[in-house]
Design a protein around this motif. Structure first.
Motif, short mmCIF file in Angstrom:
data_model
loop_
_atom_site.label_atom_id
_atom_site.label_comp_id
_atom_site.label_asym_id
_atom_site.label_seq_id
_atom_site.Cartn_x
_atom_site.Cartn_y
_atom_site.Cartn_z
N PHE A 272 0.88 -1.17 0.00
CA PHE A 272 0.00 0.00 0.00
C PHE A 272 0.92 1.22 0.00
O PHE A 272 1.28 1.74 1.04
CB PHE A 272 -0.91 -0.07 1.24
N GLY A 273 1.28 1.67 -1.20
CA GLY A 273 2.37 2.63 -1.30
C GLY A 273 1.98 4.08 -1.45
O GLY A 273 2.86 4.94 -1.53
N HIS A 274 0.70 4.40 -1.51
CA HIS A 274 0.28 5.80 -1.64
C HIS A 274 -0.52 6.22 -0.42
O HIS A 274 -0.79 5.42 0.48
CB HIS A 274 -0.54 6.00 -2.93
N GLY A 275 -0.92 7.48 -0.38
CA GLY A 275 -1.69 7.98 0.75
C GLY A 275 -3.10 7.43 0.79
O GLY A 275 -3.63 6.94 -0.21
N LEU A 276 -3.73 7.54 1.95
CA LEU A 276 -5.10 7.05 2.12
C LEU A 276 -6.10 7.88 1.33
O LEU A 276 -7.11 7.34 0.87
CB LEU A 276 -5.47 7.06 3.60
N TYR A 311 -0.99 -3.48 -4.28
CA TYR A 311 -0.48 -3.61 -5.64
C TYR A 311 0.60 -4.68 -5.68
O TYR A 311 1.61 -4.57 -4.98
CB TYR A 311 0.07 -2.26 -6.13
N LEU A 312 0.36 -5.71 -6.47
CA LEU A 312 1.26 -6.85 -6.58
C LEU A 312 1.94 -6.77 -7.95
O LEU A 312 1.32 -7.08 -8.98
CB LEU A 312 0.48 -8.16 -6.42
N GLU A 313 3.16 -6.34 -7.96
CA GLU A 313 3.86 -5.99 -9.19
C GLU A 313 3.81 -7.11 -10.22
O GLU A 313 4.12 -8.27 -9.92
CB GLU A 313 5.32 -5.63 -8.88
N GLY A 314 3.42 -6.75 -11.43
CA GLY A 314 3.37 -7.69 -12.54
C GLY A 314 2.18 -8.63 -12.52
O GLY A 314 2.00 -9.43 -13.45
N ARG A 315 1.34 -8.55 -11.47
CA ARG A 315 0.23 -9.50 -11.33
C ARG A 315 -1.13 -8.83 -11.30
O ARG A 315 -1.96 -9.04 -12.18
CB ARG A 315 0.41 -10.34 -10.06
N ALA A 316 -1.35 -8.01 -10.26
CA ALA A 316 -2.70 -7.49 -10.04
C ALA A 316 -2.67 -6.31 -9.09
O ALA A 316 -1.69 -6.11 -8.36
CB ALA A 316 -3.60 -8.60 -9.46
N GLY A 317 -3.73 -5.56 -9.09
CA GLY A 317 -3.89 -4.46 -8.14
C GLY A 317 -5.32 -4.36 -7.68
O GLY A 317 -6.25 -4.76 -8.39
#
Length: 345
Positions: A272-276, A311-317
């Motif tokens: 969870f790399g961005h703000g709420l 966010y799962l890189e290369g797979r799904a978000g």
């Protein structure tokens, strides 16, 4: 009496030169790409060039002065004394123009934006209407085919649905991100065809009365693996934790932490790399902010997004986003569209 101007005067330390077009629109309802507003304790003056002169003369409660098209250069020659300017909007070259005349320019930040952050009844009504249209758009969208269409095709269809439902315009470029593209939080719709067994993030909104909505929903296009379903449930729980933390007097930093903790206490930590969330109004992103870097304290009448994601890189978000109003004891959620994991085909 213009209550917004009176509220502004209450916080001014010196006259303020307002040059941000959104702030001028907020204060006097005047829309122009080349205007300035000087707010003093005893009067307000609106400056713009010939192209907008007729519209400017019709604005009530303000004195109009026509300028040359080189606006700041003109103002530097006709104004003098200590004057505040919007440091987050005026460029350095613009500052040099102001300083080159008889003005003593004083940088001020977030003055009008602070007023805009607290919405009045008319503003809340406009945002509610935008949210109701967005609800209806999503209800129609889930009946549309997804499989085999490109992200860009679906984004264009969303814009058509908004217009059908009575929106003035889309609030921003609609994000449709499928499969591995959905792992990019702010990707753009591409020519990628949506396939089976993928997550599809749709982040969109519309404008009503100048005010925006901003929703996100995540769909699947068939069977997805258990970790994706687990991540979806976790994002939903994080959003609820954010809701539970929100009320007037809470710091944006603490609201973000409440939601982030739900994700970071699991094996999905760090995804969870961005703000709420962020404020919403005449602009899609405005004060206050809900993030790890926020310095804002929430007040009754703020409208904010609440949008945790994984966010799962290369797979799904996965991202789920609602629009809520801050009250003294909690929130009022303007978002009506369902949040169960919907499969589209």
């Amino acid at each position: 009496m213009n209550p917004r101007i009176e509220r502004l005067r209450d916080v001014l330390e010196e006259p303020l030169l307002v040059t941000n077009p959104t702030n001028i629109l907020y204060l006097f309802g005047f829309k122009s790409s080349n205007a300035a507003l000087l707010v003093e304790q005893d009067r307000a003056r609106l400056f713009t060039d010939f192209r907008y002169a007729e519209a400017a003369r019709a604005v009530e409660g303000v004195e109009f002065e026509e300028t040359k098209r080189a606006l700041l250069n003109d103002l530097a020659g006709r104004l003098s004394g200590r004057i505040g300017f919007e440091a987050d909007f005026v460029s350095y070259s613009g500052y040099e123009m102001l300083r080159g005349g008889s003005i003593e320019p004083v940088p001020r930040r977030g003055v009008v934006e602070g007023l805009r952050a607290i919405k009045d009844a008319d503003e809340l009504a406009a945002i509610r209407s935008a949210c109701e249209i967005t609800d209806r758009m999503f209800e129609r969208l889930i009946a549309e085919p997804f499989l085999g269409r490109t992200e860009r095709e679906l984004a264009w269809r969303i814009e058509q649905l908004f217009h059908d439902e009575g929106a003035e315009a889309v609030a921003f470029e609609t994000i449709v991100a499928s499969g591995p593209n959905s792992a990019r939080p702010h990707g753009r719709a591409t020519d990628r065809q949506i396939g089976r067994g993928e997550t599809v993030i749709v982040d969109t909104g519309c404008i009503v009365g100048g005010y925006a909505s901003d929703y996100t929903r995540t769909f699947t296009t068939g069977f997805v693996e258990a970790p994706i379903k687990e991540a979806y449930a976790l994002v939903l729980a994080a959003q609820q934790a954010g809701f539970d933390a929100l009320r007037a007097g809470v710091r944006g930093l603490d609201a973000d932490a409440a939601a982030r903790r739900v994700v970071d206490d699991t094996t999905f930590a760090g995804t969870f790399g961005h703000g709420l969330g962020h404020g919403l109004g005449l602009e899609v992103h405005e004060a206050p902010r809900l993030s790890t870097e926020s310095k804002d304290t929430l007040a009754s009448g703020n409208v904010v997004t609440v949008e945790p994601g994984i966010y799962l890189e290369g797979r799904a978000g996965i991202r789920i986003e609602d629009n809520v109003v801050i009250t003294d004891d909690g929130i009022q959620n303007f978002t009506g569209f369902r949040k169960d994991l919907i499969t589209v085909t």
